[in-house]
Design a protein around this motif. Structure first.
Motif, PDB file in Angstrom:
ATOM      1  N   LEU A   1      -6.914   7.002  -4.422  1.00 27.61           N
ATOM      2  CA  LEU A   1      -6.253   7.933  -3.509  1.00 27.61           C
ATOM      3  C   LEU A   1      -6.876   9.320  -3.620  1.00 27.61           C
ATOM      4  O   LEU A   1      -7.623   9.609  -4.560  1.00 27.61           O
ATOM      5  CB  LEU A   1      -4.756   7.998  -3.838  1.00 27.61           C
TER       6      LEU A   1
ATOM      7  N   LEU B   1       1.148   4.168  -2.938  1.00 28.16           N
ATOM      8  CA  LEU B   1       0.966   5.578  -2.617  1.00 28.16           C
ATOM      9  C   LEU B   1       2.138   6.405  -3.124  1.00 28.16           C
ATOM     10  O   LEU B   1       1.947   7.440  -3.797  1.00 28.16           O
ATOM     11  CB  LEU B   1       0.818   5.753  -1.105  1.00 28.16           C
TER      12      LEU B   1
ATOM     13  N   LYS C   1      -4.200   8.127   8.117  1.00 28.27           N
ATOM     14  CA  LYS C   1      -3.616   7.302   7.059  1.00 28.27           C
ATOM     15  C   LYS C   1      -2.452   8.039   6.405  1.00 28.27           C
ATOM     16  O   LYS C   1      -2.277   9.241   6.575  1.00 28.27           O
ATOM     17  CB  LYS C   1      -4.685   6.923   6.038  1.00 28.27           C
TER      18      LYS C   1
ATOM     19  N   ALA D   1       0.827  -1.209   0.000  1.00 28.80           N
ATOM     20  CA  ALA D   1       0.000   0.000   0.000  1.00 28.80           C
ATOM     21  C   ALA D   1       0.863   1.261   0.000  1.00 28.80           C
ATOM     22  O   ALA D   1       0.566   2.234  -0.709  1.00 28.80           O
ATOM     23  CB  ALA D   1      -0.933  -0.002   1.205  1.00 28.80           C
ATOM     24  N   SER D   2       1.943   1.244   0.786  1.00 27.92           N
ATOM     25  CA  SER D   2       2.831   2.406   0.825  1.00 27.92           C
ATOM     26  C   SER D   2       3.559   2.583  -0.501  1.00 27.92           C
ATOM     27  O   SER D   2       3.747   3.713  -0.979  1.00 27.92           O
ATOM     28  CB  SER D   2       3.843   2.265   1.971  1.00 27.92           C
TER      29      SER D   2
ATOM     30  N   GLU E   1      -3.762   8.314   1.341  1.00 31.98           N
ATOM     31  CA  GLU E   1      -4.421   6.999   1.242  1.00 31.98           C
ATOM     32  C   GLU E   1      -5.915   7.102   1.541  1.00 31.98           C
ATOM     33  O   GLU E   1      -6.711   6.366   0.974  1.00 31.98           O
ATOM     34  CB  GLU E   1      -3.785   6.022   2.228  1.00 31.98           C
TER      35      GLU E   1
END
Length: 402
Positions: free
Chosen positions: A303, A266, A370, A262-263, A350
């Protein structure tokens, strides 16, 4: 009221306990007497009363403590001379952590003493008082004029941006698990001095450090402190330099250790948002369209785009027209012309696009806790499109997908 301390907490020592005490009470800590450095055996009770961390208060003996008491007691008074929490947008300090409804898991840590700048470094007009009067009084901002740079001025901006890139690359190379953001500030500060540049954030409206470091849920304007970067963190490093009368401004978000998927999504998407916006820039292009381009791509990845902060003009002034919003359907006015110099610096979240500000008055965080990422380049519009003045170099440390 001055506090006088004449004794300190001491672990009773016997032959059988001589090696045990440091491994239990103050293992790994050393004497705070600069002339000593031996393993710690005892601590200052006033520091304990004030809640100061052990590492600021340990000594090997009563004798060492007594020798440096005059200097040591300064840490019991809040100020920029010691490690304390920032308040009042950088102008104040507090010994204890302020109370706040924190949105995520991150907490502010103590911020260290201000770093010195040698006399050889030319200072900005806000260095002494924290007020950028040149920006406030600028006819350019008052009259809504966007300057068209050329010749000597353009060359000066290009050089400031080149130095900014070199400084950010130094910071990137220092990122690692266990490194504090205060150390990143030290790297940036020293690199600026090495290149003969002033670190533009320092004292800008009282900002207390030479760089902004924004970790995890911090959107922007994070103040470097003693917190160590952890495996899986993301950290944005925002470098700005003032060199021979001109500012250069850029930032990148880096992953620390092994990031989550997820990071990674992003961070990479945020970079893509920036580059897609840059591809659009050319003479005649509308400033307001940049936000539509960024938002379209961010939303395609699930996002959101921060609305509270925008890109900006830059040159002799740190911040000036044009304003460059990153969100869709904004009301930015004007078209790009040859010689316009500005930044694009999307902040992508996020979760919600909404933000809150910590009690220090600077640190902006996501409202839902987040994560957030950001990338920034400084551009100049040319006859055929634009030049990225802060472009990555062949020997720049690689981003995780490169």
């Amino acid at each position: 009221v001055e506090c006088i301390v004449t004794t300190i907490i001491i672990i009773p020592m016997t032959d059988s306990m001589a090696q045990e005490a440091p491994s239990t009470a103050w293992a790994g800590y050393s004497c705070q007497n600069p002339a000593c450095g031996k393993p710690a055996q005892q601590a200052c009770p006033k520091c304990k009363e004030l809640g100061l961390e052990v590492e600021f208060s340990t000594f090997c003996s009563q004798s060492c403590f007594t020798d440096v008491w005059k200097e040591h007691k300064a840490v019991h008074r809040a100020g920029s001379h010691a490690w304390h929490y920032v308040t009042n947008r950088g102008a104040g300090r507090n010994i204890g952590r302020p109370k706040f409804k924190w949105t995520g898991s991150l907490r502010p840590a103590r911020v260290g003493p201000e770093r010195d700048l040698p006399d050889s470094i030319p200072k900005t007009d806000y260095y002494e008082r924290g007020i950028p009067m040149s920006e406030i009084q600028s006819p350019q901002n008052k009259l809504g004029v966007v300057k068209e740079w050329e010749g000597e001025g353009e060359a000066g901006i290009r050089e400031a941006c080149r130095i900014g890139r070199l400084v950010l690359d130094r910071a990137h190379a220092a990122i690692n698990v266990g490194v504090t953001t205060d150390h990143i500030d030290e790297v940036v500060h020293n690199a600026c001095i090495e290149f003969g540049a002033y670190p533009s954030p320092l004292h800008y409206y009282d900002f207390p450090k030479s760089v902004c470091t924004s970790v995890n849920e911090v959107i922007c304007h994070g103040i470097p402190d003693r917190r160590k970067l952890e495996d899986g963190d993301i950290v944005n490093v925002d470098v700005s330099v003032f060199y021979k009368g001109y500012h250069g401004d850029l930032n990148e978000t880096f992953v620390v250790g092994t990031p989550s998927e997820a990071s990674k999504l992003l961070v990479k998407t945020t970079h893509e948002c920036l580059m897609k916006a840059i591809e659009y820039c050319k003479p005649g292009a509308k400033y307001r369209e940049i936000g539509n381009i960024i938002t379209r791509h961010a939303r395609s990845k699930g996002l959101s785009v921060v609305k509270s902060y925008c890109g900006h003009g830059i040159g002799e002034l740190f911040h000036c027209l044009p304003n460059v919003p990153h969100y869709a359907n904004n009301k930015a006015v004007g078209i790009m012309k040859v010689g316009h110099v500005f930044t694009i610096e999307p902040m992508i979240n996020e979760g919600t696009y909404k933000d809150k500000t910590w009690p220090d008055g600077w640190t902006s965080v996501t409202e839902d806790g987040k994560r957030s990422a950001q990338f920034e380049h400084q551009l100049i519009i040319t006859e055929t499109g634009c030049d990225i003045l802060t472009a990555r170099l062949p020997d720049s440390p690689k981003l995780f997908w490169e």
